[in-house]
Design a protein around this motif. Structure first.
Motif, mmCIF file in Angstrom:
data_model
loop_
_atom_site.group_PDB
_atom_site.id
_atom_site.type_symbol
_atom_site.label_atom_id
_atom_site.label_comp_id
_atom_site.label_asym_id
_atom_site.label_seq_id
_atom_site.Cartn_x
_atom_site.Cartn_y
_atom_site.Cartn_z
ATOM 1 N N LEU A 70 0.847 -1.203 0.000
ATOM 2 C CA LEU A 70 0.000 0.000 0.000
ATOM 3 C C LEU A 70 0.875 1.243 0.000
ATOM 4 C CD1 LEU A 70 -3.010 0.997 0.300
ATOM 5 C CD2 LEU A 70 -2.516 1.233 2.736
ATOM 6 N N VAL A 76 1.040 -6.966 -4.505
ATOM 7 C CA VAL A 76 1.675 -8.045 -3.745
ATOM 8 C C VAL A 76 1.263 -9.364 -4.405
ATOM 9 C CG1 VAL A 76 1.691 -9.262 -1.514
ATOM 10 C CG2 VAL A 76 1.579 -6.751 -1.585
ATOM 11 N N VAL A 77 2.219 -10.247 -4.613
ATOM 12 C CA VAL A 77 1.891 -11.590 -5.111
ATOM 13 C C VAL A 77 2.339 -12.589 -4.050
ATOM 14 C CG1 VAL A 77 2.335 -13.336 -6.884
ATOM 15 C CG2 VAL A 77 2.140 -10.915 -7.529
ATOM 16 N N LEU B 26 -7.050 -10.542 -5.792
ATOM 17 C CA LEU B 26 -7.463 -11.042 -4.479
ATOM 18 C C LEU B 26 -6.852 -12.393 -4.101
ATOM 19 C CD1 LEU B 26 -9.345 -10.785 -1.956
ATOM 20 C CD2 LEU B 26 -11.184 -11.772 -3.340
ATOM 21 N N GLN B 29 -2.421 -12.513 -6.892
ATOM 22 C CA GLN B 29 -1.911 -11.141 -6.797
ATOM 23 C C GLN B 29 -2.934 -10.361 -5.964
ATOM 24 O OE1 GLN B 29 0.400 -8.571 -9.830
ATOM 25 N NE2 GLN B 29 -1.731 -8.277 -10.379
ATOM 26 N N ILE B 30 -2.413 -9.512 -5.087
ATOM 27 C CA ILE B 30 -3.288 -8.728 -4.208
ATOM 28 C C ILE B 30 -3.114 -7.252 -4.525
ATOM 29 C CG2 ILE B 30 -3.799 -8.125 -1.808
ATOM 30 C CD1 ILE B 30 -2.549 -10.726 -0.904
ATOM 31 N N PRO B 32 -3.293 -3.903 -2.946
ATOM 32 C CA PRO B 32 -3.386 -3.374 -1.578
ATOM 33 C C PRO B 32 -4.390 -2.225 -1.431
ATOM 34 C CG PRO B 32 -1.073 -3.687 -2.188
ATOM 35 C CD PRO B 32 -1.894 -3.855 -3.450
ATOM 36 N N LYS B 33 -4.467 -1.333 -2.425
ATOM 37 C CA LYS B 33 -5.414 -0.211 -2.319
ATOM 38 C C LYS B 33 -6.852 -0.710 -2.262
ATOM 39 C CE LYS B 33 -3.015 3.669 -4.419
ATOM 40 N NZ LYS B 33 -2.850 4.500 -5.631
ATOM 41 N N LYS B 36 -7.549 -2.260 1.117
ATOM 42 C CA LYS B 36 -7.827 -1.220 2.119
ATOM 43 C C LYS B 36 -9.261 -0.710 1.979
ATOM 44 C CE LYS B 36 -6.189 3.169 4.068
ATOM 45 N NZ LYS B 36 -7.542 3.467 4.532
ATOM 46 N N ALA B 63 -6.007 -10.318 3.917
ATOM 47 C CA ALA B 63 -5.723 -8.925 3.529
ATOM 48 C C ALA B 63 -6.904 -7.993 3.834
ATOM 49 C CB ALA B 63 -5.295 -8.846 2.067
#
Lengths: 198, 198
Positions: A70, A76-77, B26, B29-30, B32-33, B36, B63
């Motif tokens: 963030l 992120v992976v 999700l 790969q995530i 982050p924004k 949040k 997450a």
């Protein structure tokens, strides 16, 4: 990182065989404020490294990694330990042995999410023998991705992982460095020998 | 939640057998924004529910759960799918079948981190047949903990989980509700039948 060392001292438990149990804030119960502090610290440390992707392994690396992601504004992976039906083919895979769990896991990362144009920051919860980091490095090598740094929450500096990573020449930053767990006491790097002066 | 629906539409893939693949933001790969935003939304929805603990299951619920936990200022506990040597005895355990992975997992939560004084918000990435939520509810019942809400990132409203949860009487909030994945098209609840008008 003082905040983390205090948390380890107050809430960590040393088990037989050099196992540091931090289920209270990292490995089972998660302290979100602390995770944000860890992620922010990683972001600060690597802000000039040109990171465009963070790589971690499920499960406990995810929380600090998403906060770092963030802050650095990068995805992120996470490497998956079990192949699911929704992740087929097209994967980089490597085998990683966990001394804590005494099992080998296949770790897989989709080729869609790791490429030769990536500048990767690896984040993980623990560095002990370096198996997980070695697995992620091997996957990055297969992908042709450039690993610009490794961020570790808790390093067991008395095990071989730290030296192994240093020999690769990749920058490593560990937020807490445990020098010893002897006699069920957590001693951090820099504190060694203080007891003998008492 | 419009942001999430747009992300699903743009980056989700519909696979054979009613599988919605959201590995882009999700499940592998995530983003982050986005995480949040999801966590903040859960926190907003349940801010008056007296939540003192968030419960999720590894891996993909973590997450959004930690961002919700940060905002609500409560710890997050994740159910572990494999018992490790650092998590022994003293556990609530239940078996959960994953239709996606076609395997049963033992999910365990330490008695240290779930008690009869807890007011729990369950957060998970998907609700389909409701197996994971049912497992967490069963563990909360064993612990005597009060479940005050269930927050789901993506609900497949055409599967039986939603109705099952509603019958428990527990409040459920799903940030995206998928009405249908027929013909490889994502149709959200509220949009059904719009195609037939064209």
């Amino acid at each position: 990182m003082e905040l983390l060392e205090r948390e380890i001292r107050e809430n960590g438990q040393v088990l037989e065989g050099g196992v540091l149990k931090v289920d209270n804030f990292l490995n089972h119960q998660i302290n979100p404020k602390l995770m944000k502090a860890l992620g922010d610290e990683f972001a600060q440390l690597f802000k000039d490294a040109g990171v465009n992707k963070i790589l971690t392994v499920e499960t406990s690396g995810i929380a600090p990694a998403v906060f770092a992601g963030l802050e650095l504004d990068v995805p992120v992976v996470f490497g998956r330990k079990n192949k699911s039906l929704t992740l087929q083919d097209n994967m980089y895979t490597t085998s990683v042995y966990s001394y804590t769990k005494q099992i080998s896991n296949e770790i897989s990362i989709s080729k869609d999410y790791l490429t030769a144009s990536d500048r990767v920051l690896i984040i993980d919860d623990f560095l002990a023998n370096g198996q997980a980091v070695a697995g992620l490095l091997s996957i990055c090598k297969s992908a042709g991705a450039d690993v610009v740094g490794i961020g570790i929450v808790i390093e067991k500096s008395f095990q071989k992982g730290r030296r192994w990573v240093e020999e690769t020449g990749i920058r490593i930053e560990s937020l807490a460095r445990v020098a010893s767990l002897d006699n069920n006491q957590v001693v951090f790097v820099g504190e060694e020998g203080t007891e003998s002066n008492e």
